[in-house]
Design an enzyme around this catalytic site. Structure first.
Site, short mmCIF file in Angstrom:
data_model
loop_
_atom_site.label_atom_id
_atom_site.label_comp_id
_atom_site.label_asym_id
_atom_site.label_seq_id
_atom_site.Cartn_x
_atom_site.Cartn_y
_atom_site.Cartn_z
N MET A 188 -14.30 -7.05 96.50
CA MET A 188 -13.89 -6.31 97.80
C MET A 188 -13.04 -5.12 97.38
SD MET A 188 -11.33 -7.69 100.86
CE MET A 188 -10.11 -6.70 100.47
N ILE A 235 -12.63 -13.48 92.99
CA ILE A 235 -12.40 -12.34 94.03
C ILE A 235 -11.68 -11.30 93.46
CG2 ILE A 235 -11.99 -11.87 96.75
CD1 ILE A 235 -11.77 -14.98 97.04
N PRO A 236 -12.52 -10.32 92.56
CA PRO A 236 -11.78 -9.22 92.20
C PRO A 236 -11.75 -8.25 93.36
CG PRO A 236 -13.94 -9.32 91.28
CD PRO A 236 -13.78 -10.80 92.06
N HIS A 237 -10.64 -7.43 93.36
CA HIS A 237 -10.49 -6.34 94.51
C HIS A 237 -9.85 -5.19 93.98
CE1 HIS A 237 -7.34 -9.34 94.69
NE2 HIS A 237 -6.56 -8.63 95.16
N ALA A 238 -10.10 -4.02 94.60
CA ALA A 238 -9.31 -2.73 94.36
C ALA A 238 -9.58 -1.86 95.51
CB ALA A 238 -10.20 -2.24 93.11
#
Length: 156
Positions: free
Chosen positions: A104, A66-69
């Site tokens: 996300m 779940i990479p997110h930035a």
């Protein structure tokens, strides 16, 4: 609490069979996918994902990441999903390679909303039966249906 993620999902950002040889390549491809749909810079997306990843792997376990930035210029929180053509090393907590990526993106000022949305996504992805269904889904519409309470989108 509803398990529906349709308020976060962007159907145009669901990809089945995305080729990626590494996290860096994956983040570049996600940036290229997201930029024209969300009206942001591809480089800002990929660099944001890479910067967050330096703080620790977003490999969630069970072949899921779940990479997110936080990305400047976004009007709302949005989720992109990539089922990879081949699993890649993600430095996950369980050392399992990743083949389901739920990325996300939030506006910089999202604060608590970012954390709440991330928790909702993580809660859904703890369901191993759901993850198995995501792996078996043959199309972006099928993936969307699995993650929303609305079923398959209307074609109208």
């Amino acid at each position: 609490m509803s398990s529906d993620l349709s308020d976060l999902l962007v159907p145009e950002l669901i990809v089945v069979g995305m080729p990626a040889a590494s996290k860096k390549a994956l983040f570049a491809q996600i940036g290229a996918l997201v930029a024209p749909v969300l009206g942001v810079e591809a480089r800002g997306v990929s660099e944001g994902l890479a910067a967050r990843e330096k703080d620790g792997s977003t490999g969630f376990g069970g072949g899921v990441a779940i990479p997110h930035a936080r990305v400047a210029g976004l009007p709302r929180i949005a989720v992109a999903i990539a089922r990879l053509a081949q699993p890649i090393d993600f430095g996950s907590v369980d050392d399992a390679p990743v083949d389901v990526v739920v990325a996300m993106f939030s506006p910089p000022q999202a604060g608590g909303l970012h954390l709440k949305a991330l928790a909702r996504v993580a809660r859904r992805l703890r369901d191993r039966a759901l993850v198995a269904k995501l792996r078996g889904a043959g199309s972006p519409d099928a993936i969307y249906a699995l993650l929303s309470d609305h079923g398959v989108r209307d074609a109208a």
